[in-house]
Design a protein around this motif. Structure first.
Motif, PDB file in Angstrom:
ATOM      1  N   ARG A   1     -18.421 -15.410  50.267  1.00 31.42           N
ATOM      2  CA  ARG A   1     -18.870 -13.556  50.445  1.00 31.42           C
ATOM      3  C   ARG A   1     -18.379 -12.840  49.487  1.00 31.42           C
ATOM      4  O   ARG A   1     -18.914 -11.722  48.885  1.00 31.42           O
ATOM      5  CB  ARG A   1     -18.058 -13.172  51.633  1.00 31.42           C
ATOM      6  CG  ARG A   1     -18.992 -13.176  52.817  1.00 31.42           C
ATOM      7  CD  ARG A   1     -17.755 -13.024  53.659  1.00 31.42           C
ATOM      8  NE  ARG A   1     -17.158 -11.813  54.242  1.00 31.42           N
ATOM      9  CZ  ARG A   1     -17.205 -11.143  55.414  1.00 31.42           C
ATOM     10  NH1 ARG A   1     -17.955 -11.146  55.459  1.00 31.42           N
ATOM     11  NH2 ARG A   1     -16.610  -9.907  54.463  1.00 31.42           N
ATOM     12  N   GLY A   2     -17.156 -13.133  48.726  1.00 35.17           N
ATOM     13  CA  GLY A   2     -17.160 -12.298  48.137  1.00 35.17           C
ATOM     14  C   GLY A   2     -15.744 -13.335  47.125  1.00 35.17           C
ATOM     15  O   GLY A   2     -15.045 -14.411  47.416  1.00 35.17           O
ATOM     16  N   ASN A   3     -14.895 -12.915  45.803  1.00 41.69           N
ATOM     17  CA  ASN A   3     -13.339 -13.158  45.416  1.00 41.69           C
ATOM     18  C   ASN A   3     -12.664 -12.338  45.823  1.00 41.69           C
ATOM     19  O   ASN A   3     -11.071 -12.409  45.176  1.00 41.69           O
ATOM     20  CB  ASN A   3     -13.763 -13.076  43.708  1.00 41.69           C
ATOM     21  CG  ASN A   3     -13.525 -11.492  43.274  1.00 41.69           C
ATOM     22  OD1 ASN A   3     -13.721 -10.530  44.232  1.00 41.69           O
ATOM     23  ND2 ASN A   3     -13.808 -11.231  42.459  1.00 41.69           N
TER      24      ASN A   3
ATOM     25  N   PHE B   1      -9.834 -14.183  41.101  1.00 38.40           N
ATOM     26  CA  PHE B   1      -9.879 -13.839  42.090  1.00 38.40           C
ATOM     27  C   PHE B   1      -8.668 -12.566  42.159  1.00 38.40           C
ATOM     28  O   PHE B   1      -7.547 -12.367  42.084  1.00 38.40           O
ATOM     29  CB  PHE B   1      -9.907 -15.017  43.195  1.00 38.40           C
ATOM     30  CG  PHE B   1     -10.836 -16.090  43.212  1.00 38.40           C
ATOM     31  CD1 PHE B   1     -11.240 -15.742  44.373  1.00 38.40           C
ATOM     32  CD2 PHE B   1     -11.211 -17.320  42.130  1.00 38.40           C
ATOM     33  CE1 PHE B   1     -12.910 -16.665  44.774  1.00 38.40           C
ATOM     34  CE2 PHE B   1     -12.086 -17.933  42.745  1.00 38.40           C
ATOM     35  CZ  PHE B   1     -12.652 -17.640  44.182  1.00 38.40           C
ATOM     36  N   GLU B   2      -9.133 -12.023  43.672  1.00 38.02           N
ATOM     37  CA  GLU B   2      -8.542 -10.880  43.940  1.00 38.02           C
ATOM     38  C   GLU B   2      -7.825 -11.240  44.974  1.00 38.02           C
ATOM     39  O   GLU B   2      -8.115 -11.152  46.195  1.00 38.02           O
ATOM     40  CB  GLU B   2      -9.025  -9.435  44.246  1.00 38.02           C
ATOM     41  CG  GLU B   2      -9.562  -8.945  42.645  1.00 38.02           C
ATOM     42  CD  GLU B   2     -10.345  -7.510  42.974  1.00 38.02           C
ATOM     43  OE1 GLU B   2     -10.309  -6.585  43.693  1.00 38.02           O
ATOM     44  OE2 GLU B   2     -11.687  -8.024  42.619  1.00 38.02           O
TER      45      GLU B   2
ATOM     46  N   ALA C   1      -6.883  -4.516  54.973  1.00 37.78           N
ATOM     47  CA  ALA C   1      -6.904  -4.960  54.595  1.00 37.78           C
ATOM     48  C   ALA C   1      -8.321  -5.489  53.743  1.00 37.78           C
ATOM     49  O   ALA C   1      -8.698  -5.750  52.867  1.00 37.78           O
ATOM     50  CB  ALA C   1      -5.642  -6.243  53.776  1.00 37.78           C
ATOM     51  N   LEU C   2      -8.907  -5.231  55.161  1.00 39.06           N
ATOM     52  CA  LEU C   2      -9.826  -6.943  54.511  1.00 39.06           C
ATOM     53  C   LEU C   2     -10.892  -6.123  53.866  1.00 39.06           C
ATOM     54  O   LEU C   2     -11.184  -4.989  54.012  1.00 39.06           O
ATOM     55  CB  LEU C   2     -10.796  -6.685  55.753  1.00 39.06           C
ATOM     56  CG  LEU C   2     -10.075  -8.037  56.810  1.00 39.06           C
ATOM     57  CD1 LEU C   2     -10.558  -8.591  57.805  1.00 39.06           C
ATOM     58  CD2 LEU C   2      -9.310  -9.054  55.853  1.00 39.06           C
ATOM     59  N   ARG C   3     -12.226  -6.909  52.700  1.00 43.03           N
ATOM     60  CA  ARG C   3     -13.573  -5.699  52.709  1.00 43.03           C
ATOM     61  C   ARG C   3     -14.350  -6.352  53.028  1.00 43.03           C
ATOM     62  O   ARG C   3     -14.402  -7.800  53.326  1.00 43.03           O
ATOM     63  CB  ARG C   3     -13.302  -5.852  50.954  1.00 43.03           C
ATOM     64  CG  ARG C   3     -11.255  -5.673  50.308  1.00 43.03           C
ATOM     65  CD  ARG C   3     -10.940  -5.586  48.852  1.00 43.03           C
ATOM     66  NE  ARG C   3      -9.569  -5.118  48.644  1.00 43.03           N
ATOM     67  CZ  ARG C   3      -9.651  -5.717  47.811  1.00 43.03           C
ATOM     68  NH1 ARG C   3     -10.279  -6.351  46.570  1.00 43.03           N
ATOM     69  NH2 ARG C   3      -8.255  -5.696  46.773  1.00 43.03           N
ATOM     70  N   ASP C   4     -15.587  -6.075  52.385  1.00 46.24           N
ATOM     71  CA  ASP C   4     -17.061  -7.208  52.394  1.00 46.24           C
ATOM     72  C   ASP C   4     -16.702  -8.085  52.085  1.00 46.24           C
ATOM     73  O   ASP C   4     -17.798  -9.174  51.915  1.00 46.24           O
ATOM     74  CB  ASP C   4     -17.502  -6.203  52.182  1.00 46.24           C
ATOM     75  CG  ASP C   4     -18.239  -4.208  53.219  1.00 46.24           C
ATOM     76  OD1 ASP C   4     -17.466  -5.135  54.335  1.00 46.24           O
ATOM     77  OD2 ASP C   4     -18.957  -4.191  52.073  1.00 46.24           O
TER      78      ASP C   4
END
Ligand SMILES: Cc1ncc(COP(=O)(O)O)c(C=O)c1O
Length: 396
Positions: free
Chosen positions: A92-94, A118-119, A144-147
């Motif tokens: 989904r993302g980093n 990564f973040e 804290a959750l992001r797309d």
């Protein structure tokens, strides 16, 4: 043999139960085939033993046999979960979310991923003064959750202070946002009922040597249905473990792992009560001897918030390392033994808001199957003597 000592470091590792050693023995001496050999009976026997152990371990945690990936231990399982998700080309993302009080086997791989771009968000935990000590805040997690969050990793039971995170609620928050949840359940499996389906977990690490099984064998639960979790393998080779983790299977270890967990489940209710009473005996005795002692972690009368076999205390104005040197009769740990290669004060205690001096003045007691009330009396006397001795030196 080390000098006779009372072993109270069961969060670090446990003695192999003789019943486990007995179950493993034939797989060293007679049924020593490679589970991957298909051309003879030795291979078939080993394969059968692995299949039976896999089925038993899976049933014990509410998983399907195909969802168990054998590894060398929880460190490897954690690495496989974190890097395995992070390195998927179509993730989904980093962004990954975890917690400041995780074991180094989570924090270090996350640091490495951070160096690779990564973040990482590390959630704080409630301070020592709070009734929620050691727990994360679910609203903070949701915020804290992001797309682009590809994974959340929160340990079930903390190895230093024994606090139990609310995994079911954490899973609900993650599921609502479609984010996978990994848990490091190394200190929990075998100590309390853990069912991955009921908890709603996607990935879970656990290890045999914390539950009276052998060292060098662990597992990662990987959800394989609706929808399956996809991981990038970290060890390539013969394609064992459905390609998730190549390498000849450790058949005696796997047999020992399953036997160890079977025994823990069979004895769990009675053993939890027994350990809780030993722990209460230890706490009461220590507090009587050192009245200004501080408890690190949830209150002892909150069984749903803590492991029964863990006690972590600060003895103000003494140094934990000096305490250890002055207690020849007991084996305990100051800070996390798993990270004892680095002498810095425990990041978990600092995460609770303890000062550097308080963190350094702390001891972790991990009680286990082979401890008796006499052991506890010996420990209380040893700690009391050492604390009073060290304090008398500094007050001169
Ligand atoms: C919470 C936790 N995670 C991971 C580990 C590492 O497990 P292993 O020794 O099986 O690699 C430990 C202990 O060492 C632990 O307590």
């Amino acid at each position: 043999m080390p000098e006779a000592q009372v072993y109270l470091d069961n969060q670090s590792t446990t003695r192999v139960d003789p019943r486990v050693a007995e179950a493993m023995w034939p797989y060293f001496t007679e049924q020593y085939g490679n589970a991957g050999s298909t051309s003879h009976a030795y291979g078939a026997e080993a394969r059968e033993a692995v299949a039976a152990a896999r089925a038993s371990l899976a049933a014990a945690i509410g998983a399907a046999p195909a969802e168990i990936v054998f590894t060398s231990g929880a460190t490897e399982s954690n690495n496989l979960a974190l890097r395995g998700v992070a390195e998927r080309p179509r993730r989904r993302g980093n962004h990954i979310v975890s917690v400041v009080t995780e074991h180094k086997a989570i924090l270090d791989p996350l640091q490495r991923l951070e160096r690779r771009g990564f973040e990482i968000t590390l959630l704080p935990v409630a301070p020592a003064s709070s009734s929620d000590v050691g727990l994360i805040d679910l609203d903070q997690l949701a915020a804290a959750l992001r797309d682009k969050t590809c994974l959340v990793s929160v340990m079930l039971a903390n190895n230093e202070i024994g606090v139990l995170q609310p995994l079911r609620e954490i899973a609900e928050v993650c599921r609502a946002r479609g984010v996978w949840l990994h848990t490091d359940a190394t200190q929990a499996v075998g100590k309390l009922p853990v069912n991955v389906a009921e908890l709603g977990i996607d990935l879970m690490s656990f290890s045999a040597h914390k539950m009276y099984g052998p060292k060098g064998i662990g597992a990662l639960y990987v959800r394989r249905s609706s929808p399956p979790v996809r991981l990038e393998p970290q060890i390539d080779g013969g394609g064992q473990e459905s390609g998730f983790r190549s390498g000849t299977l450790n058949v005696p270890g796997i047999v020992g792992f399953a036997t160890a967990l079977d025994l823990c489940l069979a004895e769990m209710a009675a053993e939890t009560t027994r350990l809780r009473s030993l722990r209460d005996q230890l706490y009461a005795g220590l507090l009587k001897a050192v009245p200004d002692m501080l408890l690190n972690g949830p209150a002892l009368d909150q069984p749903h918030l803590r492991l029964a076999n863990n006690l972590n205390c600060t003895f103000p104005h003494v140094n934990g390392e000096a305490l250890l040197l002055n207690m020849k009769t007991i084996a305990v740990s100051s800070g996390s033994a798993c990270t004892s290669a680095s002498p810095e004060p425990s990041h978990v205690l600092l995460g609770l808001g303890r000062s550097l001096d308080e963190a350094r003045a702390s001891l972790r007691f991990g009680l286990g199957r082979f401890n008796s009330p006499q052991d506890i009396d010996i420990a209380i006397a040893a700690v009391a003597q050492a604390v009073h001795h060290l304090r008398s030196l500094t007050s001169r």
